[in-house]
Scaffold this motif. Sequence first.
Motif, PDB file in Angstrom:
ATOM      1  N   GLU A   1      19.071  61.938  67.939  1.00  0.00           N
ATOM      2  CA  GLU A   1      19.020  63.168  68.726  1.00  0.00           C
ATOM      3  C   GLU A   1      19.142  62.915  70.213  1.00  0.00           C
ATOM      4  N   VAL A   2      19.216  61.644  70.642  1.00  0.00           N
ATOM      5  CA  VAL A   2      19.344  61.335  72.065  1.00  0.00           C
ATOM      6  C   VAL A   2      20.396  60.254  72.271  1.00  0.00           C
ATOM      7  N   THR A   3      20.941  60.232  73.484  1.00  0.00           N
ATOM      8  CA  THR A   3      21.772  59.114  73.921  1.00  0.00           C
ATOM      9  C   THR A   3      21.113  58.481  75.129  1.00  0.00           C
ATOM     10  N   VAL A   4      21.097  57.170  75.162  1.00  0.00           N
ATOM     11  CA  VAL A   4      20.437  56.422  76.235  1.00  0.00           C
ATOM     12  C   VAL A   4      21.480  55.587  76.959  1.00  0.00           C
ATOM     13  N   LYS A   5      21.449  55.660  78.299  1.00  0.00           N
ATOM     14  CA  LYS A   5      22.406  54.893  79.111  1.00  0.00           C
ATOM     15  C   LYS A   5      21.652  54.169  80.213  1.00  0.00           C
ATOM     16  N   TRP A   6      21.811  52.834  80.213  1.00  0.00           N
ATOM     17  CA  TRP A   6      21.231  51.998  81.267  1.00  0.00           C
ATOM     18  C   TRP A   6      21.924  50.646  81.257  1.00  0.00           C
ATOM     19  N   PRO A   7      22.701  50.344  82.283  1.00  0.00           N
ATOM     20  CA  PRO A   7      23.434  49.078  82.307  1.00  0.00           C
ATOM     21  C   PRO A   7      22.558  47.875  82.612  1.00  0.00           C
ATOM     22  N   GLY A   8      21.291  48.101  82.960  1.00  0.00           N
ATOM     23  CA  GLY A   8      20.399  46.984  83.281  1.00  0.00           C
ATOM     24  C   GLY A   8      20.007  46.200  82.042  1.00  0.00           C
ATOM     25  N   GLU A   9      19.332  45.078  82.260  1.00  0.00           N
ATOM     26  CA  GLU A   9      18.894  44.220  81.158  1.00  0.00           C
ATOM     27  C   GLU A   9      17.417  43.877  81.317  1.00  0.00           C
ATOM     28  N   LEU A  10      16.776  43.649  80.200  1.00  0.00           N
ATOM     29  CA  LEU A  10      15.382  43.230  80.235  1.00  0.00           C
ATOM     30  C   LEU A  10      15.287  41.768  80.660  1.00  0.00           C
ATOM     31  N   PRO A  11      14.226  41.396  81.366  1.00  0.00           N
ATOM     32  CA  PRO A  11      14.050  39.981  81.717  1.00  0.00           C
ATOM     33  C   PRO A  11      13.757  39.155  80.470  1.00  0.00           C
ATOM     34  N   ARG A  12      13.973  37.841  80.590  1.00  0.00           N
ATOM     35  CA  ARG A  12      13.731  36.977  79.432  1.00  0.00           C
ATOM     36  C   ARG A  12      12.258  36.998  79.016  1.00  0.00           C
ATOM     37  N   LYS A  13      11.382  37.065  80.012  1.00  0.00           N
ATOM     38  CA  LYS A  13       9.950  37.104  79.724  1.00  0.00           C
ATOM     39  C   LYS A  13       9.391  38.436  80.196  1.00  0.00           C
ATOM     40  N   LEU A  14       8.851  39.206  79.287  1.00  0.00           N
ATOM     41  CA  LEU A  14       8.363  40.542  79.605  1.00  0.00           C
ATOM     42  C   LEU A  14       6.961  40.475  80.209  1.00  0.00           C
ATOM     43  N   PRO A  15       6.589  41.483  81.033  1.00  0.00           N
ATOM     44  CA  PRO A  15       5.222  41.537  81.569  1.00  0.00           C
ATOM     45  C   PRO A  15       4.191  41.584  80.446  1.00  0.00           C
TER      46      PRO A  15
ATOM     47  N   PHE B   1      13.558  51.507  72.916  1.00  0.00           N
ATOM     48  CA  PHE B   1      12.142  51.774  73.168  1.00  0.00           C
ATOM     49  C   PHE B   1      11.574  50.753  74.145  1.00  0.00           C
ATOM     50  N   ALA B   2      11.964  49.490  73.986  1.00  0.00           N
ATOM     51  CA  ALA B   2      11.485  48.450  74.899  1.00  0.00           C
ATOM     52  C   ALA B   2      12.007  48.682  76.311  1.00  0.00           C
ATOM     53  N   THR B   3      13.263  49.104  76.440  1.00  0.00           N
ATOM     54  CA  THR B   3      13.824  49.292  77.778  1.00  0.00           C
ATOM     55  C   THR B   3      13.202  50.495  78.488  1.00  0.00           C
ATOM     56  N   VAL B   4      12.936  51.573  77.757  1.00  0.00           N
ATOM     57  CA  VAL B   4      12.343  52.743  78.404  1.00  0.00           C
ATOM     58  C   VAL B   4      10.912  52.440  78.845  1.00  0.00           C
ATOM     59  N   CYS B   5      10.185  51.638  78.062  1.00  0.00           N
ATOM     60  CA  CYS B   5       8.833  51.235  78.464  1.00  0.00           C
ATOM     61  C   CYS B   5       8.883  50.362  79.711  1.00  0.00           C
ATOM     62  N   TYR B   6       9.832  49.445  79.735  1.00  0.00           N
ATOM     63  CA  TYR B   6       9.946  48.545  80.888  1.00  0.00           C
ATOM     64  C   TYR B   6      10.286  49.323  82.158  1.00  0.00           C
ATOM     65  N   CYS B   7      11.213  50.248  82.059  1.00  0.00           N
ATOM     66  CA  CYS B   7      11.604  51.036  83.234  1.00  0.00           C
ATOM     67  C   CYS B   7      10.453  51.909  83.734  1.00  0.00           C
TER      68      CYS B   7
END
Length: 459
Positions: free
Chosen positions: A373-387, A286-292
Amino acid sequence: MNAVIALCHFCEAHGPCAIFCTQTLRDTKLEDLTLDQQQNQKTCSACNYSMGRNNNAIYSRDTESGATFVSTKVAVLPEVASLVKQAAVLSLSNGTDSSKDGEFVFFGDSARGHILSHTFRVSDLQARGYSQLFSIIVLMKDKYFLLNIKPFLAEHLKKVSSELQAAARKTKEAEELTCSARQRRLSGAQILLSRSLLELTGEEHIFAQLHSHFSWLLLAGSRFLTEHVTFGNLPWLPPQSSGRPPAQRLTYNSSTLPMIESIDDPDLEEFFSLRHLKSVVRKEEFATVCYCALTGVKIVVRGDPRKTFRFMVCLKKLLPEPMHNLMRIDAQHQHSISSEYKIISVSNDIAVPMASASVYRIDFLDKHVNGHEVTVKWPGELPRKLPDLMVKLLKAVEENNFTELVLNKQTKVLIEEWKNKVTCLNHAKSSSVQGKLKKVLGVQPHDQPVVNYWSTHLH
């Protein structure tokens, strides 16, 4: 818009009364209303008509704001029903000069509410004087808001009355082919009681159309006047309202009303906040999809449109309105994926690119796998400090005291706040001025990914 719009008529049996009321419900749930007890008990056909499949009420929902629009024969809230009843009598009385067809009159007070009344006549070969007297009233407590939007309301209420008059004229012309008005007078035919609007217009779904018109007016009226908050006396103030809602909101047709979603089952809740995203994907995803979504990483949602649509509606809440054109729901061609769209949903039969640092993939499965019900694929990483914007959004989602409505309001406030910040930074004439503005606005280095993405689309 906190108002009630009602269609009133002068009944030969019961006098002036409201026969169709549309109002907005925000904090009141549909299941808490006793619609059966609220309905009109009058026996004449003009007052006791049928709404169609659901004789009690017509519902619709604006999925963006969460407002529910309900139309009934009598206002669903007792305190509102009494005010509408009084306004109906006044709108059709001699005191408002209702003899003038198509006139608009403003009257009322703080106790009984302020009313804008539009009176008009509808042809009826069987009525006294061969016409029936109708009025459309807009009732609200805010006197100055009603006065300010009067030109907008007058323009569109006139369209509604003109449609009703045109349909009634066709019915009258068809009846005259059988028996003209002169023949009726010479034969001494008896004047009948008032006929219903359905009989007068010959339109089977006339009340559904009125519901669409009135719901649109309530929704568009709430967006008519906007308030702009700026920092200091800036030279780039946004222009004031031109007197009309945005062009894409002017699809004045019941079949092409984009912001109203019909609800057949009043118990069906289709009001989603960011919590819907969290319920679909895992907590860390959830955090990664919001960030993207906030920083411009392309998100490709693949699956059955019936499953992906709600997910896409929630993703749209993460972007300011001027950037909603970067989304494409249920794209039909593969080339749409390689275009400038940043958030796009496609069906399973369309090929999509592999997940990468610049492509975030969400695949809705036909069957649940390991409870998901879903599969999520993203090789990226979140930054240490989020916006900061993302941190506040995540905190709002976790706040248990926030209802879905409150969470949606909070999300919109946060998005608008950062939209204004980016707009201000875009108008800085030099990097030194922009640096000073960032200090004033509280923009930190970890907020730069959001600023970089939004600044290319906000002007």
